[in-house]
Design a protein around this motif. Sequence first.
Motif, short mmCIF file in Angstrom:
data_model
loop_
_atom_site.label_atom_id
_atom_site.label_comp_id
_atom_site.label_asym_id
_atom_site.label_seq_id
_atom_site.Cartn_x
_atom_site.Cartn_y
_atom_site.Cartn_z
N ARG A 1 0.93 -1.33 -0.02
CA ARG A 1 0.03 -0.08 -0.20
C ARG A 1 0.88 1.19 0.06
O ARG A 1 0.82 2.28 -0.68
CB ARG A 1 -0.82 0.03 1.20
CG ARG A 1 -2.21 -0.89 1.12
CD ARG A 1 -3.11 -0.70 1.99
NE ARG A 1 -2.40 -0.78 3.32
CZ ARG A 1 -2.46 -2.21 3.93
NH1 ARG A 1 -3.13 -3.00 3.72
NH2 ARG A 1 -2.18 -2.20 5.32
N LEU A 2 1.97 1.06 0.76
CA LEU A 2 3.00 2.44 0.61
C LEU A 2 3.43 2.69 -0.61
O LEU A 2 3.81 3.84 -1.31
CB LEU A 2 4.02 2.01 1.87
CG LEU A 2 4.85 3.35 2.11
CD1 LEU A 2 4.06 4.61 2.38
CD2 LEU A 2 6.06 2.85 3.15
N LYS A 3 3.73 1.56 -1.08
CA LYS A 3 4.63 1.68 -2.59
C LYS A 3 3.61 2.40 -3.60
O LYS A 3 3.86 3.04 -4.28
CB LYS A 3 5.07 0.30 -3.02
CG LYS A 3 5.62 0.39 -4.44
CD LYS A 3 6.97 1.08 -4.08
CE LYS A 3 7.66 1.02 -5.37
NZ LYS A 3 9.18 1.80 -5.33
N ARG A 4 2.24 1.85 -3.54
CA ARG A 4 1.29 2.19 -4.29
C ARG A 4 0.98 3.95 -3.97
O ARG A 4 0.76 4.65 -5.11
CB ARG A 4 0.03 1.49 -4.03
CG ARG A 4 -0.07 0.15 -4.88
CD ARG A 4 -1.51 -0.23 -4.86
NE ARG A 4 -1.20 -1.91 -5.19
CZ ARG A 4 -1.54 -2.75 -4.12
NH1 ARG A 4 -1.57 -2.56 -2.79
NH2 ARG A 4 -1.40 -4.14 -4.54
N LYS A 5 1.00 4.32 -3.05
CA LYS A 5 0.77 5.55 -2.68
C LYS A 5 2.00 6.43 -3.24
O LYS A 5 1.82 7.67 -3.69
CB LYS A 5 0.78 5.78 -1.19
CG LYS A 5 -0.43 5.28 -0.71
CD LYS A 5 -0.60 5.72 0.92
CE LYS A 5 -1.80 5.23 1.49
NZ LYS A 5 -2.02 5.44 3.11
N ARG A 6 3.24 5.91 -2.92
CA ARG A 6 4.32 6.94 -3.73
C ARG A 6 4.25 6.75 -5.04
O ARG A 6 4.84 7.90 -5.63
CB ARG A 6 5.58 6.16 -3.04
CG ARG A 6 6.00 6.29 -1.46
CD ARG A 6 6.94 5.66 -1.20
NE ARG A 6 7.28 5.54 0.14
CZ ARG A 6 8.38 4.93 0.96
NH1 ARG A 6 9.15 4.09 0.09
NH2 ARG A 6 8.54 5.23 2.09
N ARG B 1 1.63 6.91 -7.00
CA ARG B 1 0.68 7.86 -7.37
C ARG B 1 0.97 9.35 -7.04
O ARG B 1 0.65 10.29 -7.97
CB ARG B 1 -1.02 7.65 -6.46
CG ARG B 1 -1.26 6.23 -6.73
CD ARG B 1 -2.88 6.16 -6.09
NE ARG B 1 -3.37 4.85 -6.21
CZ ARG B 1 -3.19 3.77 -5.08
NH1 ARG B 1 -3.00 4.56 -3.84
NH2 ARG B 1 -3.98 2.79 -5.16
N ARG B 2 1.59 9.37 -6.18
CA ARG B 2 2.29 10.86 -5.78
C ARG B 2 3.35 11.40 -6.96
O ARG B 2 3.49 12.40 -7.24
CB ARG B 2 2.88 10.99 -4.35
CG ARG B 2 1.94 10.69 -3.34
CD ARG B 2 2.67 10.71 -1.99
NE ARG B 2 1.70 10.63 -0.80
CZ ARG B 2 2.06 10.44 0.43
NH1 ARG B 2 3.40 10.38 0.70
NH2 ARG B 2 1.23 10.25 1.37
N SER C 1 -0.78 -2.07 -11.47
CA SER C 1 -0.91 -1.94 -9.98
C SER C 1 -0.34 -3.17 -9.48
O SER C 1 0.26 -3.09 -8.26
CB SER C 1 -2.16 -1.96 -9.66
OG SER C 1 -3.01 -3.07 -10.06
#
Length: 569
Positions: free
Chosen positions: A20-25, A27-28, A88
């Motif tokens: 989840r942390l990797k996906r957030k990074r 997207r940012r 994803s």
Amino acid sequence: AASAVPGYSPGFKKPPAMLRLKRKRLRRSEPAAAPSPPCGTAVRAPSAPARRNPFSSLDNAPRAAGTTQPRERAWRPPPPPPAGVSPSAAPFWQLLEPVCDGKPARRAEPSERADVLALTNDLHLPIDVPKVPSSPRHEFPADWSIKTRLLFMSSQPFTWAEHLKAQEEAQGFVQHCRATETNLPQSIQEPKLSVELRCAFQQSLVYWLHPSLPWLQLFPRIGADRKIAGKGSPWSQDEALQQVLMSDWSVSFTSLYNLLKAKLCPYFYVCTYQFTVLFRAAGLAGSDIITAVISPTTRGLREAMRNEGIEFSLPLVEESRTRKQKTSEVNLETEVAKSLEVENSLENREEPAPSDDDDDDGSFSWLEEMGVQDKVKKPDAISIKLRKEKHEVQMDHKPESLALVKGTNTFTLLNFLINCKSLVAVAGPQAGLPPTLLSPVAFRGGTMQTLKARNMNTKARVQLAYEDIFSLEIVGPAMPHSLHSLTMLLKSAQRGAFSAILYTHEPTAVFNTNLDNASPALNKETIHKDLPACGLHPKTLDQLTQCPTLGKSSIRFLEMKDYAYTWKS
């Protein structure tokens, strides 16, 4: 903040949290424009910032800009996700790649999904390269080891071996007790309808056992504590009952030896919780006298046999000693022939060196000459004896400890085993339980038993299709005569084409050692004249009279094609 440093993981996180942390990074970083590189520097392709493996043991502290990271093992950029996988899911593949670095993925090749039966064959073969005869033979060598399980396989069904009628079963028992010789044709067209075949099959499954305790598994005895533990054993704490069992066992043991001496019993086994003894009649295994082989043995057992006046030899130890002596002699002759200096050095070494046998109290006289005999502690007689017997103790419980007893010494061995207190366990699940006697013929106190047979049908993958494989499983103490009798039946019933996986009771595999005691005057006519009523088929008797050739190994895989045998040991 520490979280803004690329590749920093504050503390240990579980894989879902890291994903989840990797996906957030990701997207940012997507809408943000990449900063223009300084002049003169190479332009890098836009990609996600490389991050270290969160599962590696690195310091969990952010590092200031310009500080060098600790040297890590070489890391290759992760490959793109496989075709058909959504973007994803890419971090998941990138996350697993560093963990498996240096460990190539194990792909399921078609060769790894081979037939289960072939895999079982490989698992039960010894570590050494199996010895396969260069050409097929019409007979396989005698295997004196006891088999715990036989698995026969063929492309022809084994329906003739199941659901025997009551009359066929009874006829098979009668044929066994009367030692009826059954000769089948080379090929049987309808095996299921052959009453003679079905009766002979029942006859080949019979063996005799003592003692008979249906709720206990009395073979194998070595290493059987777990299987016997928890079962009812009223004799373990009752000495009177133990004496009754041992008295009855002694009568049965003596009866078997008398049958063996009269050549009415070809051989029998004595299975204790520590070792196994094989008694063979005169004329078997290339010997013209009665022989008994014991394996494995210990220094204590061998010492007790010497004290009882039993003469025995250690064939494998003597063979190894002779081989080393010949090798040393050859090496010595080579060295002497090379140069005169070596010869002179050897002459200087001809002075008698102190041997282990001289290590008695007299060998410490040099301490008295120095005047320190009272200050130095001399080893006692027991320590000296143990040091001398170090090599003898090292072979305990190993196949090399095989002991051979010949001729009239076998009768002394009989009395020794009857009176030996260590023959029966004092404690544990087998406490007070007499050794197991196994014989191919009836004897006093023996109980008729049968090997358990089961017919099974399976499918094996052959290239791109599945074929029916019919199997016949035989469970129980299968002795040498049983194996040969069953192969003779299968030869006719399966039209000369079958294979077998043989599971050996390992402590008995060494019984196939050639004892080098064959008599030149021994011939088949004399053997058949002396052993007319031993209860074995003439062809089985021919096989068992041959000198053993398998050494310390046994047959693990047996195959017949076109009425010819090949095997692996």
